[in-house]
Design an enzyme around this catalytic site. Sequence first.
Site, PDB file in Angstrom:
ATOM      1  N   PRO A  88       5.413   3.743 -29.082  1.00  0.00           N
ATOM      2  CA  PRO A  88       5.859   5.092 -28.724  1.00  0.00           C
ATOM      3  C   PRO A  88       7.318   5.110 -28.261  1.00  0.00           C
ATOM      4  CG  PRO A  88       4.638   4.159 -26.901  1.00  0.00           C
ATOM      5  CD  PRO A  88       4.586   3.140 -28.008  1.00  0.00           C
ATOM      6  N   LYS A  89       8.202   4.630 -29.100  1.00  0.00           N
ATOM      7  CA  LYS A  89       9.601   4.492 -28.690  1.00  0.00           C
ATOM      8  C   LYS A  89      10.337   5.829 -28.754  1.00  0.00           C
ATOM      9  CE  LYS A  89      10.318  -0.387 -29.695  1.00  0.00           C
ATOM     10  NZ  LYS A  89      11.163  -1.400 -30.339  1.00  0.00           N
TER      11      LYS A  89
END
Length: 244
Positions: free
Chosen positions: A111-112
Amino acid sequence: MSEDFSTPLGAPLVPKLPIRFRDTTILSVPYQTDLGAAAKFLPEPLEAVSDTVLLHFYRMGDPEWFGPHFEFAVQIDALLPDSEVRGAYSPLLMLTTDGGLATGREIYGQPKKLGEPRLEVRGDLVVGLAVRNGIEVAAATTVYKQRAAQIGELTDLVPFTTNLNYKFIPGADGEAVVSQLTARSFQDVLVHECWRGPGTVEIRANAQFPLHLLPVKSVGEAYYWRADFTLPFGAVVHDYLQSD
């Protein structure tokens, strides 16, 4: 595998793995939170193993493909029931490079988000900062190289060498094309040095990076270390579409 591994064709953003990261400096700080709070960040069927949250502040000195950049990762000790899969689940990540962001999301499902993490030395203090939307969502410190340590002391606390992620990709029609739990382990890890000392952690609320929902109860000792490692492809450990 086709040479056209990712877009844009001719100048792809996501590289073919493996790639080598050299001269990576990391500040790793574990802290204790509420076990129920940690569990809320995990997708089913993952389960929280402990109340430990691990923060990593990275200065990527010489990574192939991406170039030097900074990264910040939040990790929770997690287990996939009825399997031998245990590792560090990443609910929140930020970094300063679009290539690393795209690779983490497209290949592993990490989940960057773009942000402004930093890792620096200020005199006799190591300082890690994670800034998103102009808000300093996390600040951590430790002393500069006072007591030599082994990185195994930290991996015994949280087995972060295996990283777990939830990968979800919708198709153009909005229906899920991919819905998986993935696992990825670094390869050919070479630790050049490792130091241990008292750690501090401060957290500030941000609705777009809600680390504050993992409140700090107590802070463990911090580790300041430098390593090289290879970033490989990962594996699918749970496929939600096939299990439906």
